[in-house]
Design a protein around this motif. Structure first.
Motif, PDB file in Angstrom:
ATOM      1  N   ARG A  65      31.402  76.710  44.430  1.00  0.00           N
ATOM      2  CA  ARG A  65      32.103  77.040  43.086  1.00  0.00           C
ATOM      3  C   ARG A  65      30.901  77.431  42.328  1.00  0.00           C
ATOM      4  NH1 ARG A  65      34.698  74.162  47.138  1.00  0.00           N
ATOM      5  NH2 ARG A  65      36.643  73.491  46.481  1.00  0.00           N
ATOM      6  N   PRO A  66      31.154  78.866  41.982  1.00  0.00           N
ATOM      7  CA  PRO A  66      29.988  79.444  41.230  1.00  0.00           C
ATOM      8  C   PRO A  66      30.000  79.064  39.578  1.00  0.00           C
ATOM      9  CG  PRO A  66      31.905  80.888  41.470  1.00  0.00           C
ATOM     10  CD  PRO A  66      32.039  80.011  42.478  1.00  0.00           C
ATOM     11  N   LEU A  67      28.945  78.600  39.158  1.00  0.00           N
ATOM     12  CA  LEU A  67      28.590  78.138  37.704  1.00  0.00           C
ATOM     13  C   LEU A  67      27.875  79.403  37.156  1.00  0.00           C
ATOM     14  CD1 LEU A  67      27.256  74.642  38.249  1.00  0.00           C
ATOM     15  CD2 LEU A  67      29.422  75.198  37.208  1.00  0.00           C
ATOM     16  N   PRO A  68      28.202  79.466  35.724  1.00  0.00           N
ATOM     17  CA  PRO A  68      27.638  80.554  34.931  1.00  0.00           C
ATOM     18  C   PRO A  68      26.234  80.032  34.644  1.00  0.00           C
ATOM     19  CG  PRO A  68      28.992  78.978  33.732  1.00  0.00           C
ATOM     20  CD  PRO A  68      29.440  78.739  35.043  1.00  0.00           C
ATOM     21  N   GLU A  69      25.298  81.034  34.581  1.00  0.00           N
ATOM     22  CA  GLU A  69      23.941  80.872  34.338  1.00  0.00           C
ATOM     23  C   GLU A  69      23.552  79.640  33.251  1.00  0.00           C
ATOM     24  OE1 GLU A  69      21.527  84.250  33.961  1.00  0.00           O
ATOM     25  OE2 GLU A  69      22.264  85.093  35.823  1.00  0.00           O
ATOM     26  N   ASP A  70      24.583  79.864  32.359  1.00  0.00           N
ATOM     27  CA  ASP A  70      24.069  78.897  31.130  1.00  0.00           C
ATOM     28  C   ASP A  70      24.840  77.501  31.174  1.00  0.00           C
ATOM     29  OD1 ASP A  70      26.566  80.098  30.770  1.00  0.00           O
ATOM     30  OD2 ASP A  70      26.266  80.458  28.559  1.00  0.00           O
ATOM     31  N   ALA A  71      25.426  77.071  32.381  1.00  0.00           N
ATOM     32  CA  ALA A  71      26.244  76.055  32.510  1.00  0.00           C
ATOM     33  C   ALA A  71      25.413  74.836  31.938  1.00  0.00           C
ATOM     34  CB  ALA A  71      26.515  76.022  34.087  1.00  0.00           C
ATOM     35  N   GLY A  72      26.164  73.946  31.439  1.00  0.00           N
ATOM     36  CA  GLY A  72      25.419  72.870  30.875  1.00  0.00           C
ATOM     37  C   GLY A  72      26.107  71.690  31.997  1.00  0.00           C
ATOM     38  N   PRO A  73      25.535  70.476  31.755  1.00  0.00           N
ATOM     39  CA  PRO A  73      25.613  69.177  32.752  1.00  0.00           C
ATOM     40  C   PRO A  73      26.764  68.728  32.852  1.00  0.00           C
ATOM     41  CG  PRO A  73      24.553  68.455  30.614  1.00  0.00           C
ATOM     42  CD  PRO A  73      24.519  69.963  30.448  1.00  0.00           C
ATOM     43  N   GLU A  74      27.773  68.917  31.943  1.00  0.00           N
ATOM     44  CA  GLU A  74      29.156  68.903  32.138  1.00  0.00           C
ATOM     45  C   GLU A  74      29.911  69.689  33.071  1.00  0.00           C
ATOM     46  OE1 GLU A  74      31.207  68.304  28.342  1.00  0.00           O
ATOM     47  OE2 GLU A  74      30.431  66.281  28.026  1.00  0.00           O
ATOM     48  N   GLN A  75      29.460  70.965  32.887  1.00  0.00           N
ATOM     49  CA  GLN A  75      30.129  72.045  33.897  1.00  0.00           C
ATOM     50  C   GLN A  75      29.554  71.766  35.368  1.00  0.00           C
ATOM     51  OE1 GLN A  75      28.947  75.240  31.242  1.00  0.00           O
ATOM     52  NE2 GLN A  75      30.962  76.114  31.843  1.00  0.00           N
ATOM     53  N   ALA A  76      28.467  71.291  35.488  1.00  0.00           N
ATOM     54  CA  ALA A  76      27.849  71.094  36.933  1.00  0.00           C
ATOM     55  C   ALA A  76      28.598  69.919  37.318  1.00  0.00           C
ATOM     56  CB  ALA A  76      26.292  70.588  36.656  1.00  0.00           C
ATOM     57  N   HIS A  87      44.752  75.061  43.712  1.00  0.00           N
ATOM     58  CA  HIS A  87      45.080  76.508  43.768  1.00  0.00           C
ATOM     59  C   HIS A  87      43.862  77.228  43.613  1.00  0.00           C
ATOM     60  CE1 HIS A  87      49.439  76.157  43.901  1.00  0.00           C
ATOM     61  NE2 HIS A  87      49.377  75.055  43.025  1.00  0.00           N
ATOM     62  N   ALA A  88      42.944  76.990  42.781  1.00  0.00           N
ATOM     63  CA  ALA A  88      41.777  77.746  42.635  1.00  0.00           C
ATOM     64  C   ALA A  88      40.899  77.705  43.705  1.00  0.00           C
ATOM     65  CB  ALA A  88      40.857  77.502  41.389  1.00  0.00           C
ATOM     66  N   ALA A  89      40.795  76.717  44.408  1.00  0.00           N
ATOM     67  CA  ALA A  89      40.092  76.644  45.661  1.00  0.00           C
ATOM     68  C   ALA A  89      40.807  77.449  46.829  1.00  0.00           C
ATOM     69  CB  ALA A  89      39.792  75.093  46.328  1.00  0.00           C
ATOM     70  N   THR A  90      42.019  77.432  46.952  1.00  0.00           N
ATOM     71  CA  THR A  90      42.459  78.320  48.327  1.00  0.00           C
ATOM     72  C   THR A  90      42.518  79.586  47.664  1.00  0.00           C
ATOM     73  OG1 THR A  90      44.770  77.707  47.026  1.00  0.00           O
ATOM     74  CG2 THR A  90      43.997  76.296  49.090  1.00  0.00           C
ATOM     75  N   ALA A  91      42.795  79.830  46.394  1.00  0.00           N
ATOM     76  CA  ALA A  91      42.406  81.310  46.165  1.00  0.00           C
ATOM     77  C   ALA A  91      41.491  82.067  46.440  1.00  0.00           C
ATOM     78  CB  ALA A  91      43.136  81.562  44.529  1.00  0.00           C
ATOM     79  N   ALA A  92      40.177  81.303  46.424  1.00  0.00           N
ATOM     80  CA  ALA A  92      39.108  81.977  46.714  1.00  0.00           C
ATOM     81  C   ALA A  92      38.748  82.348  48.207  1.00  0.00           C
ATOM     82  CB  ALA A  92      37.798  80.690  46.152  1.00  0.00           C
ATOM     83  N   VAL A  93      39.632  81.801  48.932  1.00  0.00           N
ATOM     84  CA  VAL A  93      39.247  82.003  50.382  1.00  0.00           C
ATOM     85  C   VAL A  93      40.356  83.349  50.736  1.00  0.00           C
ATOM     86  CG1 VAL A  93      39.576  81.327  52.699  1.00  0.00           C
ATOM     87  CG2 VAL A  93      38.654  79.884  50.837  1.00  0.00           C
ATOM     88  N   PRO A  94      39.818  84.674  51.219  1.00  0.00           N
ATOM     89  CA  PRO A  94      40.480  85.785  51.502  1.00  0.00           C
ATOM     90  C   PRO A  94      41.476  85.211  53.130  1.00  0.00           C
ATOM     91  CG  PRO A  94      38.235  86.288  51.324  1.00  0.00           C
ATOM     92  CD  PRO A  94      38.228  84.598  51.274  1.00  0.00           C
ATOM     93  N   GLY A  95      42.751  85.643  52.574  1.00  0.00           N
ATOM     94  CA  GLY A  95      43.707  85.375  53.679  1.00  0.00           C
ATOM     95  C   GLY A  95      44.352  83.915  53.777  1.00  0.00           C
ATOM     96  N   ALA A  96      43.775  83.048  52.906  1.00  0.00           N
ATOM     97  CA  ALA A  96      44.323  81.717  52.928  1.00  0.00           C
ATOM     98  C   ALA A  96      45.761  81.846  52.034  1.00  0.00           C
ATOM     99  CB  ALA A  96      43.402  80.835  52.554  1.00  0.00           C
ATOM    100  N   PRO A  97      46.856  80.943  52.224  1.00  0.00           N
ATOM    101  CA  PRO A  97      47.746  80.888  51.619  1.00  0.00           C
ATOM    102  C   PRO A  97      47.580  80.119  50.188  1.00  0.00           C
ATOM    103  CG  PRO A  97      48.021  79.333  53.169  1.00  0.00           C
ATOM    104  CD  PRO A  97      46.885  80.306  53.494  1.00  0.00           C
TER     105      PRO A  97
END
Length: 318
Positions: free
Chosen positions: A139-150, A249-259
């Motif tokens: 799960r990519p994090l923005p460069e300025d991600a804080g500890p809570e986002q991590a 839903h976000a995790a499955t959407a990130a994989v090409p071809g996955a329902p």
């Protein structure tokens, strides 16, 4: 309860409202059903009694099989599907059985109330490779991600890993407490439907995700009132099931071809893959927490399809 249902319930005469209240109390305290199930059943029976009043009935002894059948038929004309009709009939039968059991009526008029069987179809499932990709795609994090986002990223990775590794339900997942995890034996103590407790194993990848969350994620989100909840939301409270659905839903959407699957799709995928790996139905029934083996048998058509493919490829007379 919807506004319409609440208005219908408030308009019922006492001779109908009192048996209804006694039945709802039985569902809540006697059968220990979930709030969601009690709400659905109550809405159905309020609708039955409203229909009875519209037909001139004033007390539960006026309820007969003809009234129940006409009520179901009215729902079908309004667009109720097979599953909804089956549930509504089950609600009515539960109510009439309670009336007879408590002596409110001389007989159970719902005994002969038939309803269509709900279609039991298995939704799409991930292939084993897709499931691995869903669990392992970072799960990519923005460069300025804080500890809570991590911390949230670690939590979300654990959510996906645990759901697929164990096959547990969303409510079971968010209901886990810290002491429900047996780290040494890699087991979860899960409280399922009907408050039935079972132990569910999880694998090494989920264990790694769990340890990362407990060491580097949960302490960041924990607050004074967090209590023993294993999974936390941003404000430190127990994780909301809606957030779990968003994560999956976000995790499955990130994989090409996955329902596009939700948490229940991961549960179906886990059961299917365990069966394909050689597990017997009884073991899968215990893993999923199904009360009846018949519920687990919905997965067999997937493995039968695989068996046909293997037979066609390997048998010289296929």
């Amino acid at each position: 309860m919807t506004g319409r249902t609440a208005a219908q319930r408030a308009a019922l005469p006492p001779a109908l409202a009192e048996p209804l209240d006694a039945w709802v109390e039985h569902l809540t305290a006697g059968r220990d059903l979930s709030a969601h199930t009690v709400r659905a059943y109550t809405g159905d029976v309020v609708s039955v009694l409203d229909h009875l009043v519209r037909r001139g009935g004033t007390q539960v002894t006026d309820l007969d099989l003809g009234t129940l059948r006409s009520w179901l038929a009215l729902g079908r004309t309004r667009g109720d599907g097979r599953s909804t009709t089956a549930r509504r009939a089950a609600s009515a039968r539960s109510f009439t059985a309670h009336l007879r059991r408590t002596g409110a009526t001389p007989e159970d008029v719902g005994l002969r109330l038939a309803s269509p069987r709900a279609h039991r179809t298995l939704p799409e499932v991930l292939t084993a490779d897709q499931a691995r990709a869903v669990a392992e795609t970072p799960r990519p994090l923005p460069e300025d991600a804080g500890p809570e986002q991590a911390a949230v990223a670690l939590r979300d990775a654990l959510v996906v890993d645990l759901l697929y590794a164990s096959g547990i339900r969303v409510a079971e997942l968010v209901g886990l407490d810290l002491d429900d995890v047996d780290h040494g034996r890699r087991l979860l103590r899960v409280l399922g439907k009907g408050r039935k407790e079972r132990s569910v194993p999880f694998g090494v990848p989920a264990e790694r995700a769990l340890r990362a969350w407990l060491s580097d994620g949960r302490p960041v989100l924990a607050r004074e009132g967090s209590g023993p909840a294993l999974l936390l939301g941003l404000r430190g409270g127990r994780l909301d099931p809606r957030e779990v659905r968003r994560v999956v839903h976000a995790a499955t959407a990130a994989v090409p071809g996955a329902p596009d699957l939700g948490p229940h799709g991961l549960r179906h995928s886990a059961a299917t893959h365990v069966l394909e790996g050689g597990a017997d139905l009884r073991s899968v029934q215990e893993l999923l927490g199904h009360a009846s083996l018949a519920t687990t048998q919905i997965y067999t058509h997937v493995t039968v399809d695989r068996l046909r493919a293997v037979h066609a490829a390997a048998h010289p007379r296929a």
